[in-house]
Scaffold this motif. Structure first.
Motif: not given
Length: 700
Positions: A397-426
């Motif tokens: 109990p006396e050994n403390n560790v850093t309480d890391w978090l996992e932020p949400s992904n940062t996404v970018m809009p896809v240009a109109s008419g262009q597909g992308d393999a890493m698109a979030i909304d398939s």
């Protein structure tokens, strides 16, 4: 072969231009190996004769399928007195010419024409040649001037605009960064750094960045601006330009870097406060010692726009970090004033101690190959640390560790008419992950064994680059071979011998020079790798590998201090600067060690035989350094191990079992010497030569 004869055809006529005949006469006069007017051993056919003689062949040449074309050589006046045979490459040799290959052409001089051509350069070859030229140009950044600054800015891909209203101001702009440089008589008066599209958290650090850029553009006192290079300014501007090129209207790399700094700074302040509470010292000294402890033993010290570097750097190790902790004046409380630390007072020569750090930047990388960057300030929780028992059922109990978090992904809009393999909304492909990742560039690079490099890269989730598998050894990278060494066969022990001078002290406190002959033996040579940059997706990955980087930073420091690269002759005219050592007329071990790097000049002494010190290096499974040296007619030995986080442990030694020299009065000092004293002396000096002299002063 039949010798060609001179042509009998002579054509005369006025000409206002130099004819081939007169050109050949000039060549004959200037380059003929025979005196002018002396006929050569063989005659040369005129171009007109050659043209007529080979007319039928020319029409059938595969290089001329449409027949004979007109040529200046065929229609102009032939030489009246030729003396150079163009039917043989010997003429080119006589002229000092090498026309065997011009660029990518395969040239033959038969008949004075090109008879063949090689393959043209590929795009890869052209690109490689261009990159080599650009790399050479980058090494010559130019001098401080208005034109020089503009040239550097354009080289980084930024736009420049000169405003002459109210003075001369050169505006260097990108999509998200603006640097204004004010000139007066070609001297920089002011520099301003702004990031118009960034948040207040990012712009809060801009004044410090502008101060660094202005320092880069300011000549030292007594030095002209034209004599000062733009190298450091170019490096900092290039760093800003790289982030600017990767940033878009939807994603700012400056914001991403600022978010990482905010989280690391929270951790640093939390660990510093916890360390200060555990120290029994005055407030000023406790603050300094706590910062060093966090820097060298915990999560490191983040620095934004500090010293001579623009950007975020995480410092994790300091050379001779304990020097000021044993009696020297503590460093300035303003630790952000320099990336190299402000420990000048702890060093006699005024030099700043070396700091190991990593500069955190962004680089282009496909999102499908490595996790991309995330723009967030929530990499760590508000409470910063948590009990280890929360993650581990058996954690204390006396050994403390850093309480890391996992932020949400940062996404970018896809240009109109262009597909992308890493698109979030398939289904609609409206957003995608950015093709950018974090990268940490190590300053200076760290040399580690190959197996350790594999483990470091595995920690950040990648495989070791294939180009890393090279036949380089750890000792060869840390201590490069010199001309005095002979070739080392595979499997043989490498032996490296160098001399140096340290400073010892007599009983009355007078300094004296002591010469050492240090010999390093690398018995089990291990393959080595230089780590200069590490990609990462989360700051916790960097904090995890800090302990390994510190381990081998200390190994390299000890070897560099003990075997300096400059191993010139120890004659008085070019002897290396002596390394100061502790004085023997102190009552405690710490007081003796407090005299490290003393500025007391050594007094002249009679030359004595150098003290031989043998050093054996092993890197597997844990870096281990063994040393032997003469002490009171015996052979003293000591073996130390350097584990993770640069922790030193003495695994065996016979120093304390050697009887002290009674005649020198060392018996009393021997009673004060313990195994803990030996360990502390190694931690403070980080130098085998200084450690040996410390032991000799106590026992010899």
């Amino acid at each position: 072969m039949a010798t060609p004869t001179p042509s009998s055809k002579q054509t005369t006529g006025p000409s206002n231009t130099m004819t081939p005949g007169s050109f050949a006469n000039h060549l004959a006069t200037a380059f003929s190996p025979l005196p002018t007017g002396t006929s050569g051993p063989r005659s040369v056919p005129s171009p007109a004769h050659l043209s007529g003689a080979h007319q039928s062949k020319a029409g059938k040449s595969p290089f001329n399928p449409t027949g004979l074309h007109s040529s200046p050589i065929a229609t102009s006046n032939p030489p009246s007195n030729p003396s150079i045979n163009f039917d043989s490459p010997n003429a080119a040799v006589a002229l000092g010419l090498n026309l065997g290959s011009i660029g990518s052409l395969d040239v033959s001089l038969a008949g004075g024409s090109i008879v063949g051509a090689g393959h043209p350069r590929s795009d890869e070859e052209r690109k490689e040649k261009l990159e080599n030229i650009l790399s050479i140009l980058r090494t010559k950044p130019g001098r401080i001037s208005e034109e020089g600054v503009e040239r550097i800015a354009k080289r980084t891909g930024l736009e420049c605009l000169l405003d002459e209203i109210g003075g001369r101001t050169l505006s260097i702009a990108g999509s998200a960064v603006l640097v204004d440089v004010g000139f007066k008589s070609n001297v920089v008066e002011h520099v301003a750094l702004t990031l118009p599209t960034s948040s207040d958290a990012v712009n809060a650090h801009a004044p410090k960045g502008a101060a660094i850029l202005q320092e880069d553009l300011t000549a030292p006192p007594g030095v002209s601006s034209i004599s000062t290079t733009l190298a450091k300014f170019g490096d900092n501007l290039e760093r800003l330009a790289r982030l600017d090129k990767l940033s878009t209207a939807e994603l700012s790399c400056y914001e991403a870097i600022s978010g990482v700094y905010t989280s690391l700074q929270k951790i640093f302040e939390h660990e510093k406060d916890a360390t200060k509470r555990s120290l029994d010292a005055a407030s000023c000294e406790a603050n300094s010692r706590a910062e060093r402890e966090v820097l060298c033993k915990k999560s490191g010290r983040p620095m934004m726009h500090a010293g001579r570097r623009v950007g975020l750097s995480l410092q994790y190790w300091m050379d001779r970090r304990l020097v000021s902790a044993v009696g020297k004046k503590p460093p300035s409380a303003d630790v952000d004033s320099t990336t190299s630390g402000s420990e000048n007072s702890a060093y006699s020569d005024g030099a700043k101690p070396q700091l190991w750090s990593m500069t955190i930047e962004c680089e282009a990388s496909p999102a499908e190959l490595y996790p991309p960057i995330r723009v967030s300030e929530s990499w760590v929780s508000e409470k910063i640390s948590k009990s280890q028992a929360e993650d581990d059922l058996f954690g204390a109990p006396e050994n403390n560790v850093t309480d890391w978090l996992e932020p949400s992904n940062t996404v970018m809009p896809v240009a109109s008419g262009q597909g992308d393999a890493m698109a979030i909304d398939s289904g609609t492909n409206t957003h995608k992950l950015p093709d950018i990742r974090f990268i940490a560039r190590l300053e200076p690079p760290i040399v580690v064994p190959l197996q350790t490099a594999v483990e470091v890269y595995a920690t950040v989730g990648i495989s070791i680059p294939p180009e890393s598998f090279r036949p380089t050894t750890f000792d060869g990278l840390v201590l490069p071979p010199d001309a005095s060494e002979g070739p080392v066969q595979q499997g043989a022990t490498r032996e490296l011998k160098r001399q140096r001078v340290v400073v010892a002290y007599r009983e009355n406190g007078d300094a004296m020079e002591r010469r050492h002959t240090n010999t390093v033996y690398a018995q089990k040579q291990d393959f080595g790798r230089v780590i200069d940059e590490i990609p990462f997706s989360h700051p916790k990955q960097l904090v995890t590998i800090l302990s390994t980087l510190r381990q081998f930073a200390l190994v390299g420091s000890i070897l560099h201090h003990s075997l300096p690269i400059d191993h010139t002759s120890l004659s008085q005219s070019n002897a290396p600067s002596p390394d100061p050592l502790v004085t023997p007329n102190k009552s405690t071990v710490d007081e003796e060690l407090a005299a490290l790097l003393s500025d007391t000049p050594p007094s002249p002494t009679q030359p004595i035989d150098p003290l031989p010190i043998d050093i054996t290096l092993n890197t597997q499974p844990i870096p281990r350094i063994s040393l032997t040296f003469p002490l009171n007619d015996q052979v003293a030995y000591l073996t130390l191990e350097i584990s993770h986080n640069a922790d030193i442990a003495i695994v065996e030694q016979n120093i304390l079992a050697i009887k002290p020299n009674e005649a020198s009065g060392a018996a009393g000092k021997h009673k004060q010497l313990t195994a803990e004293n030996l360990k502390r002396a190694l931690e403070i000096t980080e130098d085998i030569g200084l450690f040996v002299e410390f032991v000799r002063q106590r026992l010899a």
